[in-house]
Design a protein around this motif. Structure first.
Motif, PDB file in Angstrom:
ATOM      1  N   TYR A   1       0.940  -1.585   0.132  1.00  6.87           N
ATOM      2  CA  TYR A   1       0.090   0.122   0.022  1.00  6.87           C
ATOM      3  C   TYR A   1       0.719   1.118   0.302  1.00  6.87           C
ATOM      4  O   TYR A   1       1.683   1.545   0.633  1.00  6.87           O
ATOM      5  CB  TYR A   1      -0.706   0.009   1.202  1.00  6.87           C
ATOM      6  CG  TYR A   1      -2.288  -0.722   0.848  1.00  6.87           C
ATOM      7  CD1 TYR A   1      -1.905  -1.690   0.445  1.00  6.87           C
ATOM      8  CD2 TYR A   1      -3.612  -0.147   2.023  1.00  6.87           C
ATOM      9  CE1 TYR A   1      -3.347  -2.662  -0.137  1.00  6.87           C
ATOM     10  CE2 TYR A   1      -4.473  -0.978   1.944  1.00  6.87           C
ATOM     11  CZ  TYR A   1      -4.965  -2.046   0.782  1.00  6.87           C
ATOM     12  OH  TYR A   1      -5.621  -2.707   0.947  1.00  6.87           O
ATOM     13  N   SER A   2       0.893   1.528  -0.775  1.00 10.18           N
ATOM     14  CA  SER A   2       1.616   3.090  -0.944  1.00 10.18           C
ATOM     15  C   SER A   2       0.369   4.875  -1.138  1.00 10.18           C
ATOM     16  O   SER A   2      -0.010   4.877  -2.077  1.00 10.18           O
ATOM     17  CB  SER A   2       2.121   3.473  -2.326  1.00 10.18           C
ATOM     18  OG  SER A   2       2.999   4.516  -2.321  1.00 10.18           O
ATOM     19  N   TYR A   3       0.660   5.224   0.136  1.00  8.70           N
ATOM     20  CA  TYR A   3       0.085   6.493   1.025  1.00  8.70           C
ATOM     21  C   TYR A   3       0.664   7.523   0.247  1.00  8.70           C
ATOM     22  O   TYR A   3       1.605   8.086   0.482  1.00  8.70           O
ATOM     23  CB  TYR A   3      -0.383   6.752   1.778  1.00  8.70           C
ATOM     24  CG  TYR A   3      -2.123   5.659   2.137  1.00  8.70           C
ATOM     25  CD1 TYR A   3      -3.396   5.788   1.603  1.00  8.70           C
ATOM     26  CD2 TYR A   3      -1.776   4.371   2.524  1.00  8.70           C
ATOM     27  CE1 TYR A   3      -4.344   4.761   1.988  1.00  8.70           C
ATOM     28  CE2 TYR A   3      -2.494   2.763   2.737  1.00  8.70           C
ATOM     29  CZ  TYR A   3      -4.322   4.192   2.405  1.00  8.70           C
ATOM     30  OH  TYR A   3      -5.394   3.012   2.685  1.00  8.70           O
TER      31      TYR A   3
ATOM     32  N   ILE B   1       0.360  10.286  -3.586  1.00 10.03           N
ATOM     33  CA  ILE B   1       1.389   9.926  -4.655  1.00 10.03           C
ATOM     34  C   ILE B   1       2.210  11.002  -5.852  1.00 10.03           C
ATOM     35  O   ILE B   1       2.902  11.410  -6.514  1.00 10.03           O
ATOM     36  CB  ILE B   1       0.158   9.320  -5.741  1.00 10.03           C
ATOM     37  CG1 ILE B   1      -0.051   7.725  -5.164  1.00 10.03           C
ATOM     38  CG2 ILE B   1       1.081   8.934  -7.305  1.00 10.03           C
ATOM     39  CD1 ILE B   1       1.608   6.695  -4.956  1.00 10.03           C
TER      40      ILE B   1
ATOM     41  N   PHE C   1       4.703   7.942  -9.754  1.00  9.26           N
ATOM     42  CA  PHE C   1       4.780   6.486  -9.251  1.00  9.26           C
ATOM     43  C   PHE C   1       5.612   6.093  -9.283  1.00  9.26           C
ATOM     44  O   PHE C   1       5.867   4.687  -9.409  1.00  9.26           O
ATOM     45  CB  PHE C   1       3.534   5.717 -10.455  1.00  9.26           C
ATOM     46  CG  PHE C   1       2.251   6.427 -10.108  1.00  9.26           C
ATOM     47  CD1 PHE C   1       1.224   5.774  -9.441  1.00  9.26           C
ATOM     48  CD2 PHE C   1       1.360   7.590 -11.012  1.00  9.26           C
ATOM     49  CE1 PHE C   1       0.022   5.627  -9.271  1.00  9.26           C
ATOM     50  CE2 PHE C   1      -0.297   7.207 -10.665  1.00  9.26           C
ATOM     51  CZ  PHE C   1      -0.586   7.218 -10.133  1.00  9.26           C
TER      52      PHE C   1
ATOM     53  N   ASP D   1       6.881   3.296  -6.740  1.00 11.35           N
ATOM     54  CA  ASP D   1       5.199   1.917  -6.712  1.00 11.35           C
ATOM     55  C   ASP D   1       5.405   1.344  -7.918  1.00 11.35           C
ATOM     56  O   ASP D   1       5.968   0.106  -8.079  1.00 11.35           O
ATOM     57  CB  ASP D   1       4.239   2.483  -7.084  1.00 11.35           C
ATOM     58  CG  ASP D   1       3.314   3.802  -5.998  1.00 11.35           C
ATOM     59  OD1 ASP D   1       4.006   4.874  -5.895  1.00 11.35           O
ATOM     60  OD2 ASP D   1       2.682   2.914  -5.490  1.00 11.35           O
TER      61      ASP D   1
ATOM     62  N   VAL E   1       0.030  -4.032  -5.806  1.00 14.67           N
ATOM     63  CA  VAL E   1       0.450  -2.800  -5.245  1.00 14.67           C
ATOM     64  C   VAL E   1      -0.968  -1.896  -5.507  1.00 14.67           C
ATOM     65  O   VAL E   1      -1.016  -1.226  -6.780  1.00 14.67           O
ATOM     66  CB  VAL E   1       1.466  -1.146  -6.238  1.00 14.67           C
ATOM     67  CG1 VAL E   1       1.813   0.273  -5.522  1.00 14.67           C
ATOM     68  CG2 VAL E   1       3.201  -1.992  -6.294  1.00 14.67           C
ATOM     69  N   HIS E   2      -1.112  -0.917  -4.415  1.00 14.26           N
ATOM     70  CA  HIS E   2      -2.483   0.365  -4.753  1.00 14.26           C
ATOM     71  C   HIS E   2      -1.905   1.257  -4.028  1.00 14.26           C
ATOM     72  O   HIS E   2      -1.117   1.438  -3.008  1.00 14.26           O
ATOM     73  CB  HIS E   2      -3.382  -0.660  -3.308  1.00 14.26           C
ATOM     74  CG  HIS E   2      -4.152  -2.152  -4.042  1.00 14.26           C
ATOM     75  ND1 HIS E   2      -5.300  -1.735  -4.813  1.00 14.26           N
ATOM     76  CD2 HIS E   2      -3.683  -2.975  -3.806  1.00 14.26           C
ATOM     77  CE1 HIS E   2      -5.581  -3.071  -4.488  1.00 14.26           C
ATOM     78  NE2 HIS E   2      -4.727  -4.285  -4.687  1.00 14.26           N
ATOM     79  N   SER E   3      -2.013   2.363  -4.750  1.00 15.88           N
ATOM     80  CA  SER E   3      -1.775   3.605  -5.159  1.00 15.88           C
ATOM     81  C   SER E   3      -3.001   4.236  -4.507  1.00 15.88           C
ATOM     82  O   SER E   3      -3.912   4.394  -4.775  1.00 15.88           O
ATOM     83  CB  SER E   3      -1.104   4.247  -6.142  1.00 15.88           C
ATOM     84  OG  SER E   3       1.085   3.066  -6.692  1.00 15.88           O
TER      85      SER E   3
ATOM     86  N   ASP F   1      -4.576   8.288  -3.436  1.00 10.42           N
ATOM     87  CA  ASP F   1      -3.867   9.970  -3.189  1.00 10.42           C
ATOM     88  C   ASP F   1      -5.053  10.586  -3.508  1.00 10.42           C
ATOM     89  O   ASP F   1      -5.566  10.550  -4.621  1.00 10.42           O
ATOM     90  CB  ASP F   1      -3.059  10.106  -3.987  1.00 10.42           C
ATOM     91  CG  ASP F   1      -2.446  12.000  -3.704  1.00 10.42           C
ATOM     92  OD1 ASP F   1      -3.144  13.013  -3.284  1.00 10.42           O
ATOM     93  OD2 ASP F   1      -1.375  12.079  -3.381  1.00 10.42           O
TER      94      ASP F   1
ATOM     95  N   VAL G   1      -0.390  -1.974 -10.765  1.00  7.84           N
ATOM     96  CA  VAL G   1       0.155  -0.890  -9.673  1.00  7.84           C
ATOM     97  C   VAL G   1      -1.624  -0.112  -9.848  1.00  7.84           C
ATOM     98  O   VAL G   1      -2.685   0.010 -11.219  1.00  7.84           O
ATOM     99  CB  VAL G   1       0.642   0.181 -10.175  1.00  7.84           C
ATOM    100  CG1 VAL G   1       0.273   1.432  -9.252  1.00  7.84           C
ATOM    101  CG2 VAL G   1       1.897  -0.594 -10.230  1.00  7.84           C
TER     102      VAL G   1
ATOM    103  N   PHE H   1      -4.531   2.352  -8.564  1.00  8.54           N
ATOM    104  CA  PHE H   1      -4.883   4.046  -8.337  1.00  8.54           C
ATOM    105  C   PHE H   1      -5.774   3.700  -7.736  1.00  8.54           C
ATOM    106  O   PHE H   1      -7.015   3.788  -8.309  1.00  8.54           O
ATOM    107  CB  PHE H   1      -4.296   4.989  -9.344  1.00  8.54           C
ATOM    108  CG  PHE H   1      -4.217   6.679  -8.718  1.00  8.54           C
ATOM    109  CD1 PHE H   1      -3.353   7.022  -7.990  1.00  8.54           C
ATOM    110  CD2 PHE H   1      -6.116   6.596  -8.626  1.00  8.54           C
ATOM    111  CE1 PHE H   1      -3.442   8.132  -7.157  1.00  8.54           C
ATOM    112  CE2 PHE H   1      -6.079   8.158  -8.002  1.00  8.54           C
ATOM    113  CZ  PHE H   1      -4.661   8.741  -7.018  1.00  8.54           C
TER     114      PHE H   1
END
Length: 313
Positions: free
Chosen positions: A136-138, A140, A144, A147, A158-160, A162, A176, A178
Protein backbone atom coordinates in the motif's frame (compact mmCIF):
# COMPACT_ATOMS: atom_id res chain seq x y z
CA UNK A 1 77.69 -42.91 32.69
CA UNK A 2 77.07 -39.33 31.60
CA UNK A 3 74.21 -40.49 29.37
CA UNK A 4 72.55 -42.33 32.25
CA UNK A 5 72.79 -39.26 34.51
CA UNK A 6 71.26 -37.08 31.81
CA UNK A 7 68.26 -39.41 31.46
CA UNK A 8 67.75 -39.43 35.21
CA UNK A 9 67.84 -35.63 35.35
CA UNK A 10 65.22 -35.41 32.59
CA UNK A 11 62.92 -37.91 34.32
CA UNK A 12 63.35 -36.05 37.62
CA UNK A 13 62.42 -32.76 35.93
CA UNK A 14 59.28 -34.23 34.32
CA UNK A 15 58.17 -35.79 37.60
CA UNK A 16 58.65 -32.50 39.45
CA UNK A 17 56.71 -30.60 36.78
CA UNK A 18 53.80 -33.07 36.98
CA UNK A 19 53.58 -32.81 40.77
CA UNK A 20 53.62 -28.99 40.69
CA UNK A 21 50.88 -28.91 37.99
CA UNK A 22 48.60 -31.23 40.00
CA UNK A 23 49.09 -29.24 43.19
CA UNK A 24 48.36 -25.94 41.47
CA UNK A 25 45.30 -27.30 39.66
CA UNK A 26 43.63 -28.59 42.81
CA UNK A 27 41.85 -31.87 43.54
CA UNK A 28 39.63 -31.72 40.43
CA UNK A 29 42.50 -32.97 38.25
CA UNK A 30 42.92 -36.12 40.34
CA UNK A 31 39.18 -36.67 40.35
CA UNK A 32 39.04 -36.47 36.56
CA UNK A 33 42.01 -38.82 36.22
CA UNK A 34 40.55 -41.40 38.61
CA UNK A 35 36.92 -41.13 37.41
CA UNK A 36 36.93 -40.61 33.64
CA UNK A 37 33.24 -41.55 33.31
CA UNK A 38 31.97 -39.72 36.40
CA UNK A 39 30.70 -36.69 34.50
CA UNK A 40 28.57 -38.83 32.22
CA UNK A 41 27.12 -40.87 35.11
CA UNK A 42 26.46 -37.81 37.26
CA UNK A 43 24.66 -36.03 34.42
CA UNK A 44 22.32 -38.95 33.88
CA UNK A 45 21.59 -39.26 37.61
CA UNK A 46 21.16 -35.55 38.32
CA UNK A 47 19.66 -34.40 35.03
CA UNK A 48 16.74 -32.84 36.91
CA UNK A 49 19.18 -30.38 38.51
CA UNK A 50 20.53 -29.05 35.20
CA UNK A 51 19.30 -25.56 34.27
CA UNK A 52 17.68 -25.69 30.83
CA UNK A 53 17.95 -22.33 29.04
CA UNK A 54 15.11 -21.05 26.87
CA UNK A 55 15.68 -21.16 23.12
CA UNK A 56 16.62 -17.74 21.71
CA UNK A 57 13.80 -15.54 20.48
CA UNK A 58 13.54 -14.43 16.85
CA UNK A 59 15.01 -11.07 17.81
CA UNK A 60 17.93 -12.73 19.64
CA UNK A 61 18.58 -14.91 16.59
CA UNK A 62 18.56 -11.82 14.37
CA UNK A 63 20.96 -9.97 16.66
CA UNK A 64 23.35 -12.94 16.65
CA UNK A 65 23.41 -12.94 12.85
CA UNK A 66 23.57 -9.16 12.56
CA UNK A 67 25.79 -7.92 15.40
CA UNK A 68 25.90 -4.21 16.11
CA UNK A 69 28.37 -3.69 18.97
CA UNK A 70 28.17 0.10 18.67
CA UNK A 71 24.39 0.30 19.11
CA UNK A 72 23.56 3.38 21.19
CA UNK A 73 19.83 3.43 20.54
CA UNK A 74 17.81 6.00 22.45
CA UNK A 75 15.18 4.29 24.60
CA UNK A 76 11.94 6.18 25.25
CA UNK A 77 10.67 6.40 28.83
CA UNK A 78 7.07 5.67 29.76
CA UNK A 79 4.32 7.98 28.52
CA UNK A 80 3.68 9.02 32.10
CA UNK A 81 7.32 10.11 32.47
CA UNK A 82 7.24 12.00 29.16
CA UNK A 83 4.09 13.87 30.23
CA UNK A 84 6.13 15.44 33.04
CA UNK A 85 8.84 16.74 30.70
CA UNK A 86 8.93 20.33 29.45
CA UNK A 87 9.01 21.42 25.82
CA UNK A 88 12.80 21.62 25.62
CA UNK A 89 13.36 18.14 27.03
CA UNK A 90 10.66 16.66 24.80
CA UNK A 91 12.21 18.29 21.73
CA UNK A 92 15.67 16.98 22.56
CA UNK A 93 14.30 13.48 23.10
CA UNK A 94 12.24 13.48 19.89
CA UNK A 95 15.11 14.56 17.65
CA UNK A 96 17.62 12.20 19.30
CA UNK A 97 15.22 9.29 18.95
CA UNK A 98 14.12 9.85 15.38
CA UNK A 99 17.71 10.28 14.19
CA UNK A 100 19.01 7.03 15.76
CA UNK A 101 18.91 3.51 14.31
CA UNK A 102 17.53 0.57 16.27
CA UNK A 103 18.35 -2.44 14.12
CA UNK A 104 20.99 -3.25 11.53
CA UNK A 105 19.99 -3.93 7.92
CA UNK A 106 22.80 -5.29 5.76
CA UNK A 107 21.30 -4.23 2.45
CA UNK A 108 19.39 -0.95 2.29
CA UNK A 109 18.08 -0.18 -1.20
CA UNK A 110 16.45 2.87 -2.73
CA UNK A 111 13.23 2.29 -4.66
CA UNK A 112 12.10 5.11 -6.93
CA UNK A 113 13.80 8.47 -7.41
CA UNK A 114 16.99 9.41 -5.62
CA UNK A 115 15.41 12.69 -4.56
CA UNK A 116 11.89 13.28 -3.23
CA UNK A 117 9.65 10.40 -4.30
CA UNK A 118 12.02 7.50 -3.64
CA UNK A 119 12.09 5.43 -0.44
CA UNK A 120 14.62 3.28 1.40
CA UNK A 121 13.85 -0.36 2.18
CA UNK A 122 15.58 -3.32 3.76
CA UNK A 123 16.41 -6.04 1.23
CA UNK A 124 17.71 -8.52 3.82
CA UNK A 125 16.11 -11.92 3.22
CA UNK A 126 14.38 -11.77 6.60
CA UNK A 127 12.36 -8.71 5.63
CA UNK A 128 12.22 -8.43 1.85
CA UNK A 129 8.82 -8.87 0.15
CA UNK A 130 7.79 -12.47 -0.41
CA UNK A 131 5.96 -14.13 -3.27
CA UNK A 132 2.49 -12.71 -3.87
CA UNK A 133 3.59 -9.58 -1.99
CA UNK A 134 1.16 -6.76 -1.17
CA UNK A 135 2.06 -3.06 -1.00
CA UNK A 136 0.00 0.00 0.00
CA UNK A 137 1.42 3.37 -1.03
CA UNK A 138 -0.23 6.50 0.38
CA UNK A 139 0.66 9.92 -1.04
CA UNK A 140 1.47 9.93 -4.78
CA UNK A 141 1.13 13.46 -6.19
CA UNK A 142 1.56 12.07 -9.74
CA UNK A 143 4.90 10.43 -8.82
CA UNK A 144 4.61 6.66 -9.22
CA UNK A 145 8.38 6.06 -9.29
CA UNK A 146 8.37 4.11 -6.02
CA UNK A 147 5.29 2.10 -6.93
CA UNK A 148 6.65 1.15 -10.35
CA UNK A 149 10.08 0.30 -8.90
CA UNK A 150 8.75 -2.13 -6.30
CA UNK A 151 6.73 -3.91 -8.97
CA UNK A 152 9.82 -4.21 -11.15
CA UNK A 153 11.97 -5.42 -8.23
CA UNK A 154 9.59 -7.87 -6.51
CA UNK A 155 6.53 -8.16 -8.81
CA UNK A 156 4.25 -7.06 -5.96
CA UNK A 157 0.60 -6.08 -6.14
CA UNK A 158 0.63 -2.34 -5.41
CA UNK A 159 -2.30 -0.15 -4.40
CA UNK A 160 -1.60 3.58 -4.66
CA UNK A 161 -3.75 6.14 -2.83
CA UNK A 162 -4.13 9.90 -3.21
CA UNK A 163 -7.38 11.92 -3.05
CA UNK A 164 -5.75 15.22 -4.05
CA UNK A 165 -4.88 14.41 -7.68
CA UNK A 166 -8.43 14.93 -9.04
CA UNK A 167 -8.35 11.70 -11.06
CA UNK A 168 -10.57 8.69 -10.59
CA UNK A 169 -9.70 5.14 -9.65
CA UNK A 170 -7.77 3.40 -12.44
CA UNK A 171 -5.08 0.89 -13.23
CA UNK A 172 -1.85 2.84 -13.53
CA UNK A 173 0.35 0.06 -14.88
CA UNK A 174 1.35 -3.54 -14.43
CA UNK A 175 0.18 -4.54 -10.94
CA UNK A 176 -0.31 -0.89 -9.86
CA UNK A 177 -3.88 0.10 -8.97
CA UNK A 178 -4.73 3.73 -8.16
CA UNK A 179 -7.44 4.76 -5.70
CA UNK A 180 -8.63 8.34 -5.20
CA UNK A 181 -8.84 7.78 -1.45
CA UNK A 182 -6.91 9.26 1.46
CA UNK A 183 -5.74 7.86 4.81
CA UNK A 184 -7.28 9.18 8.02
CA UNK A 185 -8.31 8.30 11.53
CA UNK A 186 -11.98 7.86 10.55
CA UNK A 187 -14.06 7.14 7.45
CA UNK A 188 -15.67 10.57 7.04
CA UNK A 189 -14.97 12.90 4.06
CA UNK A 190 -12.30 15.50 4.75
CA UNK A 191 -13.49 18.93 5.78
CA UNK A 192 -13.19 21.62 3.16
CA UNK A 193 -11.88 19.42 0.35
CA UNK A 194 -14.53 16.67 0.75
CA UNK A 195 -11.98 13.98 -0.14
CA UNK A 196 -12.90 10.34 0.29
CA UNK A 197 -11.03 9.16 3.39
CA UNK A 198 -10.60 5.75 4.98
CA UNK A 199 -8.77 4.23 7.91
CA UNK A 200 -6.21 1.60 6.99
CA UNK A 201 -8.42 -1.02 8.59
CA UNK A 202 -11.48 -0.02 6.53
CA UNK A 203 -9.47 0.25 3.30
CA UNK A 204 -8.13 -3.26 3.74
CA UNK A 205 -11.64 -4.55 4.35
CA UNK A 206 -12.99 -2.87 1.20
CA UNK A 207 -10.20 -4.29 -0.98
CA UNK A 208 -10.46 -7.76 0.55
CA UNK A 209 -7.05 -7.62 2.23
CA UNK A 210 -8.03 -7.94 5.90
CA UNK A 211 -6.45 -11.36 6.25
CA UNK A 212 -3.67 -10.93 3.71
CA UNK A 213 -0.31 -9.90 5.25
CA UNK A 214 1.08 -6.60 3.98
CA UNK A 215 4.73 -6.63 2.96
CA UNK A 216 5.21 -2.87 2.61
CA UNK A 217 3.27 0.18 3.78
CA UNK A 218 4.45 3.60 2.61
CA UNK A 219 2.84 6.75 4.00
CA UNK A 220 3.55 10.36 2.98
CA UNK A 221 0.35 12.29 3.66
CA UNK A 222 1.45 15.76 4.81
CA UNK A 223 0.56 15.75 8.52
CA UNK A 224 -2.50 13.50 8.19
CA UNK A 225 -0.31 10.83 9.80
CA UNK A 226 -0.96 12.30 13.25
CA UNK A 227 -4.63 11.24 13.08
CA UNK A 228 -4.18 8.14 10.88
CA UNK A 229 -1.35 6.29 12.64
CA UNK A 230 -2.92 6.15 16.14
CA UNK A 231 -5.99 4.43 14.64
CA UNK A 232 -3.75 2.08 12.65
CA UNK A 233 -2.03 1.07 15.90
CA UNK A 234 -5.13 0.72 18.08
CA UNK A 235 -7.09 -1.26 15.47
CA UNK A 236 -4.29 -3.78 14.89
CA UNK A 237 -4.15 -2.92 11.19
CA UNK A 238 -0.35 -2.59 11.44
CA UNK A 239 0.27 -5.92 13.15
CA UNK A 240 1.02 -7.91 9.98
CA UNK A 241 2.87 -5.12 8.16
CA UNK A 242 6.47 -6.19 7.60
CA UNK A 243 8.09 -2.90 6.48
CA UNK A 244 6.72 0.55 7.19
CA UNK A 245 8.08 3.75 5.63
CA UNK A 246 6.59 7.07 6.67
CA UNK A 247 7.40 10.76 6.51
CA UNK A 248 6.72 12.34 9.88
CA UNK A 249 5.98 16.07 9.78
CA UNK A 250 6.42 17.26 13.34
CA UNK A 251 6.44 20.79 11.90
CA UNK A 252 6.90 22.54 8.56
CA UNK A 253 8.68 25.72 9.66
CA UNK A 254 8.02 26.71 13.29
CA UNK A 255 9.20 25.09 16.50
CA UNK A 256 6.70 22.50 17.79
CA UNK A 257 5.13 23.00 21.19
CA UNK A 258 5.23 20.43 24.00
CA UNK A 259 1.85 18.97 22.98
CA UNK A 260 3.02 18.20 19.44
CA UNK A 261 6.29 16.66 20.59
CA UNK A 262 4.42 14.51 23.13
CA UNK A 263 2.07 13.29 20.39
CA UNK A 264 4.99 12.33 18.17
CA UNK A 265 6.88 10.56 20.95
CA UNK A 266 3.77 8.67 22.08
CA UNK A 267 3.20 7.35 18.54
CA UNK A 268 6.86 6.35 18.21
CA UNK A 269 6.68 4.50 21.53
CA UNK A 270 3.53 2.67 20.43
CA UNK A 271 5.24 1.64 17.19
CA UNK A 272 8.24 0.36 19.14
CA UNK A 273 5.98 -1.64 21.43
CA UNK A 274 4.34 -3.15 18.31
CA UNK A 275 7.75 -4.42 17.17
CA UNK A 276 8.72 -1.72 14.67
CA UNK A 277 12.43 -0.83 14.66
CA UNK A 278 14.07 2.02 12.77
CA UNK A 279 16.74 0.81 10.33
CA UNK A 280 16.97 3.99 8.24
CA UNK A 281 16.13 7.65 8.79
CA UNK A 282 16.57 10.71 6.60
CA UNK A 283 16.08 14.42 7.34
CA UNK A 284 14.02 16.35 4.81
CA UNK A 285 15.73 19.73 4.82
CA UNK A 286 12.80 21.39 3.08
CA UNK A 287 11.11 21.88 6.46
CA UNK A 288 13.50 23.25 9.06
CA UNK A 289 13.30 25.59 12.02
CA UNK A 290 15.50 27.34 14.58
CA UNK A 291 14.79 26.49 18.25
CA UNK A 292 14.07 29.41 20.55
CA UNK A 293 16.84 28.39 22.95
CA UNK A 294 19.51 29.15 20.34
CA UNK A 295 20.30 25.51 19.53
CA UNK A 296 21.32 24.61 15.96
CA UNK A 297 18.65 24.34 13.28
CA UNK A 298 16.55 21.19 13.23
CA UNK A 299 14.56 19.41 10.56
CA UNK A 300 10.83 19.15 11.13
CA UNK A 301 10.33 16.33 8.60
CA UNK A 302 11.89 12.88 8.66
CA UNK A 303 11.51 9.95 6.27
CA UNK A 304 11.72 6.96 8.60
CA UNK A 305 11.89 3.30 7.57
CA UNK A 306 10.94 0.51 9.99
CA UNK A 307 11.05 -3.26 9.95
CA UNK A 308 8.69 -5.32 12.09
CA UNK A 309 10.71 -7.76 14.18
CA UNK A 310 7.56 -9.81 14.80
CA UNK A 311 7.27 -10.63 11.09
CA UNK A 312 10.50 -12.31 9.93
CA UNK A 313 10.63 -14.51 6.86
Amino acid sequence: MRGRNTVLLILLFLASFTIVYILRSGPNVLQRLNQPEADHRDFSVHAHEVHITKPPSKLDQYRQGYPDPHNDTVVLPSKEAMQKMDQGALGDLYHRYINSLQIFCRKVIRLGKLDDGGWDFCDDYRFRPRNNCLVYSYGIQFDFSFDDAIVKKYNCEVHSFDPSMKVGDHKHGQNVFFHATGLSGDNNPSRGTNWKMRTLQKQREELGHSKRPMDVLKVDIEEWEWVAVPQMISSGALDDVRQFAIELHITLNIEPDARKYLLGLSILKDLYDKGFRIFWTHRNLWCKFSPRNGAPQRSGCHEVSFVNINNFN
